[in-house]
Motif scaffolding. Structure first.
Motif, PDB file in Angstrom:
ATOM      1  N   HIS A   1       0.858   4.218   7.544  1.00 18.67           N
ATOM      2  CA  HIS A   1      -0.095   2.981   7.598  1.00 18.67           C
ATOM      3  C   HIS A   1       0.925   1.880   6.698  1.00 18.67           C
ATOM      4  O   HIS A   1       0.883   0.719   7.105  1.00 18.67           O
ATOM      5  CB  HIS A   1      -1.416   3.153   6.800  1.00 18.67           C
ATOM      6  N   ILE A   2       1.610   2.447   5.636  1.00 19.74           N
ATOM      7  CA  ILE A   2       2.643   1.584   5.051  1.00 19.74           C
ATOM      8  C   ILE A   2       3.670   1.147   5.846  1.00 19.74           C
ATOM      9  O   ILE A   2       3.987   0.025   5.869  1.00 19.74           O
ATOM     10  CB  ILE A   2       2.915   2.416   3.881  1.00 19.74           C
TER      11      ILE A   2
ATOM     12  N   GLU B   1      -2.591  -5.398  -0.673  1.00 19.71           N
ATOM     13  CA  GLU B   1      -3.267  -5.583   0.799  1.00 19.71           C
ATOM     14  C   GLU B   1      -3.353  -4.228   1.617  1.00 19.71           C
ATOM     15  O   GLU B   1      -3.939  -4.344   2.564  1.00 19.71           O
ATOM     16  CB  GLU B   1      -2.218  -6.419   1.511  1.00 19.71           C
ATOM     17  N   GLU B   2      -2.840  -3.145   1.125  1.00 20.45           N
ATOM     18  CA  GLU B   2      -2.985  -1.859   1.854  1.00 20.45           C
ATOM     19  C   GLU B   2      -3.295  -0.643   1.223  1.00 20.45           C
ATOM     20  O   GLU B   2      -4.132  -0.033   1.703  1.00 20.45           O
ATOM     21  CB  GLU B   2      -1.479  -1.670   2.842  1.00 20.45           C
TER      22      GLU B   2
ATOM     23  N   VAL C   1       2.247  -4.639  -0.783  1.00 17.34           N
ATOM     24  CA  VAL C   1       1.555  -3.577  -0.262  1.00 17.34           C
ATOM     25  C   VAL C   1       0.698  -2.580  -0.902  1.00 17.34           C
ATOM     26  O   VAL C   1      -0.557  -2.306  -0.475  1.00 17.34           O
ATOM     27  CB  VAL C   1       2.816  -2.527  -0.259  1.00 17.34           C
TER      28      VAL C   1
ATOM     29  N   ASP D   1      -6.701   6.975   2.607  1.00 18.69           N
ATOM     30  CA  ASP D   1      -5.872   7.606   3.765  1.00 18.69           C
ATOM     31  C   ASP D   1      -6.247   9.475   3.554  1.00 18.69           C
ATOM     32  O   ASP D   1      -6.714   9.770   2.582  1.00 18.69           O
ATOM     33  CB  ASP D   1      -4.477   7.449   3.404  1.00 18.69           C
TER      34      ASP D   1
ATOM     35  N   TYR E   1       3.471  -7.429   7.502  1.00 16.05           N
ATOM     36  CA  TYR E   1       4.638  -8.077   6.506  1.00 16.05           C
ATOM     37  C   TYR E   1       5.692  -8.915   7.004  1.00 16.05           C
ATOM     38  O   TYR E   1       6.032 -10.070   6.729  1.00 16.05           O
ATOM     39  CB  TYR E   1       4.756  -7.088   5.502  1.00 16.05           C
TER      40      TYR E   1
ATOM     41  N   PHE F   1       2.278  -1.414   8.115  1.00 12.70           N
ATOM     42  CA  PHE F   1       2.185  -2.728   7.485  1.00 12.70           C
ATOM     43  C   PHE F   1       3.099  -3.385   7.385  1.00 12.70           C
ATOM     44  O   PHE F   1       3.579  -4.681   7.541  1.00 12.70           O
ATOM     45  CB  PHE F   1       1.461  -2.428   6.131  1.00 12.70           C
TER      46      PHE F   1
ATOM     47  N   ARG G   1      -7.583   0.915   1.419  1.00 11.44           N
ATOM     48  CA  ARG G   1      -7.615   2.018   2.346  1.00 11.44           C
ATOM     49  C   ARG G   1      -7.620   3.512   1.785  1.00 11.44           C
ATOM     50  O   ARG G   1      -7.023   3.783   0.573  1.00 11.44           O
ATOM     51  CB  ARG G   1      -6.337   1.878   3.239  1.00 11.44           C
TER      52      ARG G   1
END
Length: 79
Positions: free
Chosen positions: A44-45, A28-29, A25, A35, A53, A48, A33
């Motif tokens: 968003h998490i 890749e997230e 997380v 936020d 995932y 994701f 980003r």
């Protein structure tokens, strides 16, 4: 007769998976980003984890297939 696993036993066994998920997380997230605020980051998490995932990302522990595909194969095999 085996006794059921305690919550602590389950947590200890799944700790490596939790650490792997957290690392993924972040890489890749979160790091990719910008936020607007914490609510935006949480949204968003959550997206994701629920979509990419858990449904599409390939996992080595599942034979390099996505969890949704693994679950479908498992369900079909149980019938």
């Amino acid at each position: 007769m085996n006794e059921p696993d305690s919550v602590f036993d389950l947590l200890v066994r799944s700790w490596g998976s939790l650490q792997s998920f957290s690392k993924t997380v972040k890489a890749e997230e979160v790091d990719l980003r910008e936020d607007v605020d914490m609510d935006d980051a949480r949204r968003h998490i959550l997206l994701f984890s629920a979509d990419l995932y858990n449904r599409r990302r390939r996992h080595s522990s599942l034979g390099y297939g996505p969890p949704a595909e693994f679950a479908a194969r498992y369900t079909a095999a149980q019938r």
